[in-house]
Scaffold this motif. Structure first.
Motif, PDB file in Angstrom:
ATOM      1  N   ALA A   1      -3.994   3.553  12.867  1.00 54.51           N
ATOM      2  CA  ALA A   1      -3.431   4.860  13.257  1.00 54.51           C
ATOM      3  C   ALA A   1      -2.109   5.107  12.526  1.00 54.51           C
ATOM      4  N   PHE A   2      -1.284   4.061  12.368  1.00 54.43           N
ATOM      5  CA  PHE A   2      -0.020   4.175  11.639  1.00 54.43           C
ATOM      6  C   PHE A   2      -0.298   4.587  10.195  1.00 54.43           C
ATOM      7  N   TYR A   3      -1.283   3.932   9.570  1.00 58.74           N
ATOM      8  CA  TYR A   3      -1.645   4.290   8.189  1.00 58.74           C
ATOM      9  C   TYR A   3      -2.143   5.737   8.112  1.00 58.74           C
ATOM     10  N   GLU A   4      -3.014   6.125   9.034  1.00 59.84           N
ATOM     11  CA  GLU A   4      -3.570   7.482   9.006  1.00 59.84           C
ATOM     12  C   GLU A   4      -2.478   8.539   9.172  1.00 59.84           C
ATOM     13  N   GLU A   5      -1.419   8.203   9.906  1.00 61.77           N
ATOM     14  CA  GLU A   5      -0.309   9.142  10.073  1.00 61.77           C
ATOM     15  C   GLU A   5       0.534   9.259   8.796  1.00 61.77           C
TER      16      GLU A   5
ATOM     17  N   ALA B   1      12.990   8.130  10.009  1.00 60.35           N
ATOM     18  CA  ALA B   1      11.636   7.687   9.690  1.00 60.35           C
ATOM     19  C   ALA B   1      11.156   6.651  10.710  1.00 60.35           C
ATOM     20  N   GLU B   2       9.858   6.667  10.923  1.00 61.64           N
ATOM     21  CA  GLU B   2       9.238   5.708  11.843  1.00 61.64           C
ATOM     22  C   GLU B   2       9.355   4.291  11.264  1.00 61.64           C
ATOM     23  N   ARG B   3       9.296   3.288  12.136  1.00 63.38           N
ATOM     24  CA  ARG B   3       9.461   1.893  11.753  1.00 63.38           C
ATOM     25  C   ARG B   3       8.119   1.167  11.710  1.00 63.38           C
ATOM     26  N   PHE B   4       7.929   0.329  10.705  1.00 57.06           N
ATOM     27  CA  PHE B   4       6.755  -0.521  10.570  1.00 57.06           C
ATOM     28  C   PHE B   4       6.966  -1.720  11.486  1.00 57.06           C
ATOM     29  N   ASP B   5       6.247  -1.769  12.600  1.00 55.73           N
ATOM     30  CA  ASP B   5       6.467  -2.804  13.617  1.00 55.73           C
ATOM     31  C   ASP B   5       5.258  -3.733  13.718  1.00 55.73           C
TER      32      ASP B   5
ATOM     33  N   GLU C   1      -0.401   7.715   5.463  1.00 58.27           N
ATOM     34  CA  GLU C   1      -1.179   7.633   4.223  1.00 58.27           C
ATOM     35  C   GLU C   1      -0.273   7.251   3.057  1.00 58.27           C
ATOM     36  N   LEU C   2      -0.446   7.871   1.893  1.00 55.25           N
ATOM     37  CA  LEU C   2       0.343   7.482   0.720  1.00 55.25           C
ATOM     38  C   LEU C   2       1.530   8.409   0.488  1.00 55.25           C
ATOM     39  N   TRP C   3       1.755   9.358   1.385  1.00 57.74           N
ATOM     40  CA  TRP C   3       2.764  10.379   1.123  1.00 57.74           C
ATOM     41  C   TRP C   3       3.980  10.351   2.041  1.00 57.74           C
ATOM     42  N   LYS C   4       3.882   9.767   3.236  1.00 57.51           N
ATOM     43  CA  LYS C   4       4.973   9.848   4.212  1.00 57.51           C
ATOM     44  C   LYS C   4       5.748   8.533   4.282  1.00 57.51           C
ATOM     45  N   SER C   5       7.065   8.609   4.161  1.00 62.15           N
ATOM     46  CA  SER C   5       7.932   7.432   4.178  1.00 62.15           C
ATOM     47  C   SER C   5       8.094   6.862   5.583  1.00 62.15           C
ATOM     48  N   PHE C   6       8.396   5.566   5.629  1.00 63.31           N
ATOM     49  CA  PHE C   6       8.717   4.881   6.879  1.00 63.31           C
ATOM     50  C   PHE C   6       9.648   3.727   6.557  1.00 63.31           C
ATOM     51  N   VAL C   7      10.201   3.093   7.569  1.00 61.85           N
ATOM     52  CA  VAL C   7      11.143   1.993   7.381  1.00 61.85           C
ATOM     53  C   VAL C   7      10.400   0.662   7.515  1.00 61.85           C
ATOM     54  N   TYR C   8      10.555  -0.182   6.493  1.00 60.53           N
ATOM     55  CA  TYR C   8      10.015  -1.532   6.530  1.00 60.53           C
ATOM     56  C   TYR C   8      11.181  -2.493   6.745  1.00 60.53           C
ATOM     57  N   PRO C   9      11.194  -3.251   7.855  1.00 62.42           N
ATOM     58  CA  PRO C   9      12.271  -4.219   8.084  1.00 62.42           C
ATOM     59  C   PRO C   9      12.041  -5.487   7.251  1.00 62.42           C
TER      60      PRO C   9
END
Length: 128
Positions: free
Chosen positions: A75-79, A2-6, A81-89
């Motif tokens: 852009a990160f949010y639009e990719e 998963a992509e990272r919240f940076d 939205e409310l359905w796709k997971s990502f990593v929050y450090p």
């Protein structure tokens, strides 16, 4: 992976849900049962110092100061939205798999602020 919240320029609040079942009986007695599902915490981030940058041809620039760049966060949010997971450090818990829990609500800019936004909140929800 998963992509990272940076976007590190924020403070955070961690909210634990009420878990299990609690029943109030007479004379103030409360019975609580063990939860049968994993805890799903919420994280409220107060974003600070986010700013829109404008590049050539008056287009939104997502490369300048990437960790404070509101165009990049949008852009990160639009990719995701409310359905796709990502990593929050998470600063205390370490890497946590999350999704956005609420739609992104971008505040009005500051008058004369050159694209700077006031503080605003983002809410994430853990994906156990």
């Amino acid at each position: 992976m998963a992509e990272r919240f940076d976007f590190p320029y924020h403070t955070f609040r961690t909210i634990y849900p009420e878990s299990g079942t609690r029943v109030q009986f007479g004379k103030g007695y409360v019975f609580a049962s063990r939860p049968d599902s994993p805890v799903q915490r919420r994280f409220v981030l107060k974003m600070t110092g986010m700013q829109y940058f404008v590049g050539e041809n008056d287009e939104i620039d997502t490369e300048t100061m990437p960790q404070r760049n509101m165009g990049r966060l949008q852009a990160f949010y639009e990719e995701h939205e409310l359905w796709k997971s990502f990593v929050y450090p998470h600063p205390v818990l370490g890497d946590v798999l999350v999704k956005f829990n609420k739609p992104l609500d971008i505040p009005e800019g500051i008058i004369g602020g050159n694209g700077v936004l006031p503080e605003f909140e983002i809410e994430l929800i853990e994906q156990p």
